[in-house]
Design a protein around this motif. Structure first.
Motif, PDB file in Angstrom:
ATOM      1  N   ARG A   1      37.497  42.336  27.497  1.00 51.86           N
ATOM      2  CA  ARG A   1      37.286  43.615  27.887  1.00 51.86           C
ATOM      3  C   ARG A   1      37.956  44.651  27.030  1.00 51.86           C
ATOM      4  NH1 ARG A   1      35.716  46.184  33.061  1.00 51.86           N
ATOM      5  NH2 ARG A   1      34.922  47.900  32.205  1.00 51.86           N
ATOM      6  N   ASP A   2      37.177  45.469  26.654  1.00 50.15           N
ATOM      7  CA  ASP A   2      37.759  46.771  25.970  1.00 50.15           C
ATOM      8  C   ASP A   2      37.391  47.946  26.483  1.00 50.15           C
ATOM      9  OD1 ASP A   2      39.478  47.395  23.403  1.00 50.15           O
ATOM     10  OD2 ASP A   2      37.574  48.523  23.515  1.00 50.15           O
ATOM     11  N   LEU A   3      38.046  48.763  26.963  1.00 49.33           N
ATOM     12  CA  LEU A   3      37.846  49.981  27.899  1.00 49.33           C
ATOM     13  C   LEU A   3      38.692  51.233  27.803  1.00 49.33           C
ATOM     14  CD1 LEU A   3      38.391  49.847  31.538  1.00 49.33           C
ATOM     15  CD2 LEU A   3      39.402  48.032  29.987  1.00 49.33           C
ATOM     16  N   THR A   4      38.174  52.408  28.008  1.00 48.77           N
ATOM     17  CA  THR A   4      39.073  53.416  28.184  1.00 48.77           C
ATOM     18  C   THR A   4      39.189  53.703  29.853  1.00 48.77           C
ATOM     19  OG1 THR A   4      38.403  54.502  26.245  1.00 48.77           O
ATOM     20  CG2 THR A   4      39.423  55.855  27.901  1.00 48.77           C
ATOM     21  N   LEU A   5      40.407  53.528  30.163  1.00 49.91           N
ATOM     22  CA  LEU A   5      40.662  53.414  31.674  1.00 49.91           C
ATOM     23  C   LEU A   5      40.248  54.860  32.275  1.00 49.91           C
ATOM     24  CD1 LEU A   5      42.042  51.653  33.785  1.00 49.91           C
ATOM     25  CD2 LEU A   5      43.795  53.386  34.021  1.00 49.91           C
ATOM     26  N   ASP A   6      39.330  54.894  33.511  1.00 48.72           N
ATOM     27  CA  ASP A   6      39.159  56.322  34.107  1.00 48.72           C
ATOM     28  C   ASP A   6      40.103  56.094  35.651  1.00 48.72           C
ATOM     29  OD1 ASP A   6      38.400  58.244  35.643  1.00 48.72           O
ATOM     30  OD2 ASP A   6      36.382  57.545  36.081  1.00 48.72           O
TER      31      ASP A   6
ATOM     32  N   HIS B   1      43.850  53.118  27.047  1.00 49.77           N
ATOM     33  CA  HIS B   1      43.069  52.313  26.184  1.00 49.77           C
ATOM     34  C   HIS B   1      43.535  50.967  26.359  1.00 49.77           C
ATOM     35  CE1 HIS B   1      41.764  50.374  22.277  1.00 49.77           C
ATOM     36  NE2 HIS B   1      40.794  50.429  23.165  1.00 49.77           N
TER      37      HIS B   1
ATOM     38  N   THR C   1      42.929  46.672  26.434  1.00 55.86           N
ATOM     39  CA  THR C   1      42.115  45.654  26.039  1.00 55.86           C
ATOM     40  C   THR C   1      42.691  44.445  26.616  1.00 55.86           C
ATOM     41  OG1 THR C   1      41.985  46.597  23.749  1.00 55.86           O
ATOM     42  CG2 THR C   1      41.484  44.363  23.946  1.00 55.86           C
TER      43      THR C   1
ATOM     44  N   GLN D   1      37.661  49.522  37.922  1.00 53.00           N
ATOM     45  CA  GLN D   1      36.929  49.636  36.689  1.00 53.00           C
ATOM     46  C   GLN D   1      35.972  48.696  36.231  1.00 53.00           C
ATOM     47  OE1 GLN D   1      38.423  52.517  34.765  1.00 53.00           O
ATOM     48  NE2 GLN D   1      39.655  52.654  36.576  1.00 53.00           N
TER      49      GLN D   1
ATOM     50  N   ILE E   1      40.749  46.060  37.208  1.00 54.63           N
ATOM     51  CA  ILE E   1      39.854  46.085  35.921  1.00 54.63           C
ATOM     52  C   ILE E   1      38.934  44.816  36.048  1.00 54.63           C
ATOM     53  CG2 ILE E   1      39.685  45.881  33.359  1.00 54.63           C
ATOM     54  CD1 ILE E   1      42.469  47.032  33.283  1.00 54.63           C
TER      55      ILE E   1
ATOM     56  N   THR F   1      32.646  46.263  35.088  1.00 54.39           N
ATOM     57  CA  THR F   1      32.444  45.771  33.921  1.00 54.39           C
ATOM     58  C   THR F   1      31.053  46.332  33.359  1.00 54.39           C
ATOM     59  OG1 THR F   1      30.895  44.159  35.042  1.00 54.39           O
ATOM     60  CG2 THR F   1      33.311  43.449  34.601  1.00 54.39           C
ATOM     61  N   GLY F   2      30.077  47.087  34.405  1.00 56.09           N
ATOM     62  CA  GLY F   2      28.900  47.437  33.867  1.00 56.09           C
ATOM     63  C   GLY F   2      27.778  46.713  33.721  1.00 56.09           C
TER      64      GLY F   2
END
Length: 359
Positions: free
Chosen positions: A335-340, A322, A324, A346, A303, A348-349
């Motif tokens: 970081r707060d994300l929905t794992l793929d 989910h 965090t 994963q 992540i 950061t964007g």
């Protein structure tokens, strides 16, 4: 007095009390058949006790003989070895599921090929009927193999209400210190809403049915020519499973029925409708690449947090997919994300590289 007059001192010696005639004695042909069945069943590695022989006499030869009579003739023929120190079966507390598919027991055992190659045999049996659902040979039983064989058994027999296994890492990670998350098999059970039951550590009698099945399986394989390959071993296993499920009487079942008969005689149990999420908290430190790791459903994911957070201690809060990530010192959400689950990393964007100036 008459006997003494005729024989003298020999008249005082004990004489046989056997009656001159025994109208209820078994015919000699039946006695010979009992001994023949004993040898045949023992040669195949199958159970050959008095109750099993009585079942075969009734179903295959239309002869009804009590187990006591069979036991008496086996003792007379010298075919029984007494074992007075054996623990009586009445001392065990027995339990069984009320319906087929209410509980599946699973475990694996070890076997060796002719060249000394070690193999492992994975077994799935139904707790209610002792029906062998899946018995497969492998070089080594791993988590993905357990998941694959479980899915094949579900496709053939339906989804069970619950499973019962020991605490092997291929079945559960509950004794792994909370570091690994759920493995493939556990994640599949949650997805199908199947209740998972694990035995107490160092208490194999909880999974006694599958352990006893291993004994029966190995006893039969020992009577077969040693297998030279896994394919040959699987052929022997398939032949045994067919005999075990459909033609071999099972003493623990009502009326010595076969497992297939009991398995198909009642409606099958289904998983209960319930909501179950996997909540866990773990600590980590951001690595030099600016990421932390988390294992979900047996797969390791990285992540992305950011390189500027290198060596920062973080708390990872995971509720299924989910995630965090929180700075352990300040409480800041990093970081707060929905794992793929299909991706190892994963991101950061954030855009990569320095920002380009507009001309």
């Amino acid at each position: 007095m008459a006997r003494y007059t005729e024989e003298g001192e020999a008249a005082f010696k004990p004489r046989s009390r056997r009656p001159h005639s025994s109208p209820t004695r078994l015919p000699q042909a039946t006695i010979d058949l009992i001994i023949e069945l004993r040898a045949t069943l023992a040669g195949k590695g199958l159970d050959n006790g008095p109750h099993t022989i009585a079942w075969h006499l009734q179903h295959h030869h239309q002869l009804i003989v009590s187990a006591a009579s069979i036991s008496r003739h086996l003792h007379a023929a010298g075919l029984v070895e007494p074992n007075p120190r054996k623990r009586p079966k009445t001392s065990y507390i027995r339990f069984a599921a009320e319906q087929p598919n209410e509980r599946w027991q699973a475990d694996f055992t070890h076997w060796w090929l002719t060249d000394g190659t070690h193999t492992e045999i994975l077994c799935w049996i139904d707790d209610h009927s002792r029906y062998a659902l899946s018995v497969t040979a492998h070089r080594r039983v791993t988590g993905p193999i357990v998941l694959d064989e479980f899915r094949k058994a579900v496709a053939r027999h339906g989804i069970p209400y619950s499973t019962l296994t020991d605490n092997g890492m291929v079945f559960t990670t509950r004794l792994a210190g909370g570091k690994g998350g759920r493995n493939h098999f556990e994640a599949e059970l949650r997805h199908l809403q199947v209740r998972q039951i694990n035995s107490t550590p160092n208490h194999p009698t909880t999974c006694g049915k599958v352990e006893r099945f291993h004994q029966t399986l190995k006893k039969a394989l020992t009577k077969q020519p040693p297998a030279a390959s896994i394919t040959e071993l699987q052929t022997q296993i398939d032949a045994f499973v067919d005999e075990y499920n459909h033609r071999r009487p099972h003493r623990s079942l009502p009326h010595r029925a076969t497992p297939a008969t009991i398995y198909t005689s009642r409606p099958k149990a289904n998983p209960a409708s319930r909501i179950d999420t996997h909540n866990r908290v773990r600590t980590d430190r951001v690595d030099q690449a600016g990421s932390v790791t988390l294992r979900v459903n047996g797969r390791l994911h990285h992540i992305g947090i950011g390189r500027h957070h290198y060596r920062t201690r973080v708390l990872i809060l995971a509720q299924d997919h989910h995630i965090t990530v929180i700075n352990a010192a300040t409480g800041e959400v990093l970081r707060d994300l929905t794992l793929d689950p299909t991706r190892d990393y994963q991101p950061t964007g954030a855009p990569k590289g320095p920002k380009r100036k507009k001309p």
